[in-house]
Design a protein around this motif. Structure first.
Motif, PDB file in Angstrom:
ATOM      1  N   GLY A 245      -9.110  11.050   7.039  1.00 19.91           N
ATOM      2  CA  GLY A 245      -9.048   9.866   7.899  1.00 19.91           C
ATOM      3  C   GLY A 245      -8.634   8.595   7.167  1.00 19.91           C
ATOM      4  O   GLY A 245      -8.942   7.487   7.606  1.00 19.91           O
ATOM      5  N   TYR A 246      -7.938   8.759   6.047  1.00 22.39           N
ATOM      6  CA  TYR A 246      -7.523   7.594   5.260  1.00 22.39           C
ATOM      7  C   TYR A 246      -6.013   7.589   5.029  1.00 22.39           C
ATOM      8  O   TYR A 246      -5.344   8.600   5.225  1.00 22.39           O
ATOM      9  N   ARG A 247      -5.507   6.423   4.591  1.00 27.86           N
ATOM     10  CA  ARG A 247      -4.188   6.356   3.983  1.00 27.86           C
ATOM     11  C   ARG A 247      -4.361   5.771   2.589  1.00 27.86           C
ATOM     12  O   ARG A 247      -5.343   5.084   2.324  1.00 27.86           O
ATOM     13  N   ILE A 248      -3.396   6.023   1.720  1.00 28.20           N
ATOM     14  CA  ILE A 248      -3.465   5.444   0.369  1.00 28.20           C
ATOM     15  C   ILE A 248      -2.471   4.291   0.266  1.00 28.20           C
ATOM     16  O   ILE A 248      -1.289   4.452   0.554  1.00 28.20           O
ATOM     17  N   LYS A 249      -2.969   3.120  -0.109  1.00 30.89           N
ATOM     18  CA  LYS A 249      -2.138   1.930  -0.286  1.00 30.89           C
ATOM     19  C   LYS A 249      -2.444   1.336  -1.660  1.00 30.89           C
ATOM     20  O   LYS A 249      -3.596   1.386  -2.106  1.00 30.89           O
ATOM     21  N   LEU A 250      -1.441   0.745  -2.300  1.00 26.46           N
ATOM     22  CA  LEU A 250      -1.746  -0.033  -3.498  1.00 26.46           C
ATOM     23  C   LEU A 250      -2.226  -1.396  -3.033  1.00 26.46           C
ATOM     24  O   LEU A 250      -1.457  -2.172  -2.454  1.00 26.46           O
ATOM     25  N   LEU A 251      -3.505  -1.689  -3.259  1.00 26.52           N
ATOM     26  CA  LEU A 251      -4.058  -2.972  -2.835  1.00 26.52           C
ATOM     27  C   LEU A 251      -4.354  -3.858  -4.036  1.00 26.52           C
ATOM     28  O   LEU A 251      -4.720  -3.375  -5.113  1.00 26.52           O
ATOM     29  N   GLY A 252      -4.204  -5.155  -3.811  1.00 26.79           N
ATOM     30  CA  GLY A 252      -4.819  -6.142  -4.674  1.00 26.79           C
ATOM     31  C   GLY A 252      -6.048  -6.635  -3.935  1.00 26.79           C
ATOM     32  O   GLY A 252      -5.951  -6.984  -2.763  1.00 26.79           O
TER      33      GLY A 252
END
Lengths: 440, 440
Positions: A245-252
């Motif tokens: 139930g997730y997505r992977i994003k590069l977050l700051g």
């Protein structure tokens, strides 16, 4: 009408050329909004001979951008050279010293020298404006600096690098590897020949440092950002994220924590239903969590000549209209020192993908090491490969197979200690993959 | 430090009380950001005796808000009384006439009298600020007025009424009727006892008129907004939308069209994958399509005491810092007259739900009338009720059954003419349902 506002543009790359054209094209609106005619009166660039499709009639050309910055012909200098040192820094310093307003898109320069430059601007009573430095065309600098003074910000986080989001989006949608997507991104001009700066998270870290200072009123601390890029993300991680139930994003992410402010850049699992999870391709997004507004999200283009020029021109209009406010929202003397919180003390949920040997008791052994440190597991997913299953249907093939854990909130130090113990038990066939979870 | 900035707050309801508390709570940040201490020095409200949990020590009470507006004790008047006429209008006019800045959250007042008030503010060189008037806590007024001067805006649209979005969200997720959801919304305080203003789209129309003026530099034309509410939306429409890949949202849309600017408020089918479709519950969102930034979306709280106060306090800080710019982005003399484009000339895709008699040849008859007017159909969905099917498995029961059409772009006039012809053919058992489609 008062005197016209004269701009010197240093750097005529894609963004610089777009700014020169936009100032001319939007002349009527700019003068209506600011009460002054706005004109580019001087430009500087490395190669005078290059055809940029610009009409530079009546505009003074400077071979030396520092001479442009000092010229009596300009009221404000637009720095679009780039880079934290060298010509860009010299131009900005010279302009401020000469009492000229500065508008820049240079995140590296601000992240490393923002405090000193803001002080120099204050000393001369001129503006240092940098809307384009973070999240490109999204007016997040204005929103944080001017739109939320009634709020105590708790967290600001976002997708701040289009290259990384493009790669992760394609990996997710097409099941490709990082390497394959990077190659495509390079072919399409979304990634540089040397992509390190983008894919290893440093570009995001610079932008985050700027947003942190604006959100929390703290001194810039780019060196204090914990940085991890996306090159270790595998198609399997994206598949597992999807299933969970997730997505992977590069977050700051910058966030108030016990003892200070966490600043971290890393691949992050975000719930598929969140606004930020919907942001695909090169688009950027920033979410602010604050006490009065709750959650505010801005989504838009993070890069590109026209979008970046849009932010630069908004700054130009503000400065031409006489808006001279402290660069980071408060005078440098009133910025709070940034207290770093080490990643070991970060508390949150974790996705942990272990590669274990396919044999009885391994999952139990892993779970025991977690339980010993009071780490609660939300899910545990064992996925045997077809090869392992064909070798031994009873789960005793000894082949490496993935074992995925989702934890409830725990500190990173505890998680790492548990993983060390699991490794010492000889349960792991490969180094573990660890991805932090960020909830709304 | 210069003299403190003295505020008179007229109206101490939920928002007014939140503003008084926020100005006190955020005193340090506000003075750092603006260079001045900001204090509430006077208040006015209808019922002096009511306990609002506010410390009003040292604050002058006015029974008459117009007297507060004229008082020498205030530099700026914060109008939070509400309503397009009466006390609110009198207060704002008196304050501007006395040369005081005005900050207001009053969308009805601005939509109907914005131009005259902006002119009065210009004449005195004071600010008329209204961030809180559209989309509550979302800084969309600032974004349109100051963040995009380099852009020609093509379209601005959004979910501007939390009550309607709450009702549509619950109808969609729980399969409930409009009436049932409205009752719940009223019980929870999300809808007024008389909900007409919200659910029939008038509140959205006021906010849209303000955003239109900011986005296009045109004079306010609230009367020119075509308005349709959500009370006719049925659970069947939401089910069909879901099947066809859409969600239904009440949108306010302002858009450049041939001959002028369309301003329209109506239930709208938006693609499920769009940013705006993700916005659920009482949350608001605004998307701006512009030539340089492309698409920019802001998502946040549209109402609530704290969120609205956040927008009011941002305006207070701007004005205290000396920001006096034209209220609608350009001087009133330079605002363009608004050329209305009638809905008959609106061009777009349509969802049309017909209720036809279950008998052979009906779908063909409908399709023929569409084809005669060169309306192309993207989909045609016939859904026989179980009752009709049980009466006659061959489709000759004569029972009313739904027939749903999705058209490619066509003008509303053409669509309505085709529907008139279909009705004249005697094919319809009920009046048709027509919902416009808005694509990204």
């Amino acid at each position: 009408m008062t005197q016209s506002f004269r701009l010197g543009v240093a750097g005529l790359g894609t963004v610089g050329a777009a700014v020169v054209r936009m100032v001319a094209r939007r002349a009527e609106t700019l003068s209506a909004a600011t009460g002054r005619a706005i004109r580019v009166t001087a430009v500087s660039s490395r190669d005078r001979g290059r055809d940029r499709g610009l009409d530079l009639t009546g505009i003074t050309w400077f071979d030396d951008p520092v001479a442009l910055a000092r010229s009596g012909e300009v009221d404000a200098v637009v720095e679009l050279i780039g880079g934290s040192e060298g010509a860009a820094k010299a131009v900005v310093e010279a302009a401020l010293a000469a009492g000229k307003h500065v508008i820049t898109a240079n995140k590296a320069l601000l992240a490393h020298h923002g405090a000193g430059l803001a002080e120099a601007a204050e000393a001369k009573g001129v503006a240092l404006a940098f809307e384009a430095s973070a999240a490109g065309g999204i007016p997040i600098v204005k929103a944080l600096r001017e739109g939320l003074p009634g709020n105590a910000v708790n967290r600001v986080y976002g997708i701040l690098n289009g290259t990384c989001n493009y790669i992760l989006t394609r990996m997710e949608l097409e099941g490709l590897t990082f390497e394959a997507c990077l190659k495509d991104a390079q072919a399409l001009g979304y990634a540089e020949a040397d992509p390190t700066f983008d894919v290893e998270g440093f570009d995001t870290a610079h932008k985050l440092a700027i947003l942190t200072s604006l959100a929390f009123g703290t001194t810039l601390d780019a060196e204090g950002v914990s940085v991890e890029g996306i090159s270790a993300i595998t198609p399997l991680d994206l598949t597992m994220a999807e299933e969970l139930g997730y997505r992977i994003k590069l977050l700051g992410v910058a966030q108030i924590a016990a003892g200070g402010i966490e600043q971290r850049v890393h691949p992050t699992m975000v719930p598929k239903s969140s606004s930020i999870a919907q942001v695909m391709g090169v688009t950027n997004a920033v979410t602010v969590d604050a006490d009065a507004v709750g959650e505010l999200t801005l989504i838009g283009p993070g890069a590109g000549g026209e979008a970046t020029a849009s932010a630069v021109v908004a700054d130009i209009a503000d400065v031409a209209a006489g808006l001279v406010r402290p660069a980071f929202g408060r005078p440098t003397a009133r910025m709070q020192p940034a207290s770093r919180v080490e990643m070991q003390r970060h508390e949150g949920g974790y996705y942990i993908r272990l590669t274990v040997h396919d044999r009885p008791g391994v999952a139990a052994g892993v779970a025991t090491r977690m339980a010993e440190r009071e780490i609660s597991l939300e899910s545990i997913l064992q996925r045997r490969s077809e090869r392992a299953a064909s070798q031994d249907p009873h789960g005793r093939s000894g082949q490496p197979v993935p074992l995925v854990l989702i934890t409830y909130a725990a500190t990173e130090g505890t998680i790492r200690a548990a993983l060390d113990a699991i490794a010492a038990d000889g349960l792991l066939a490969e180094a573990p993959q660890l991805i932090r979870i960020e909830r709304e």
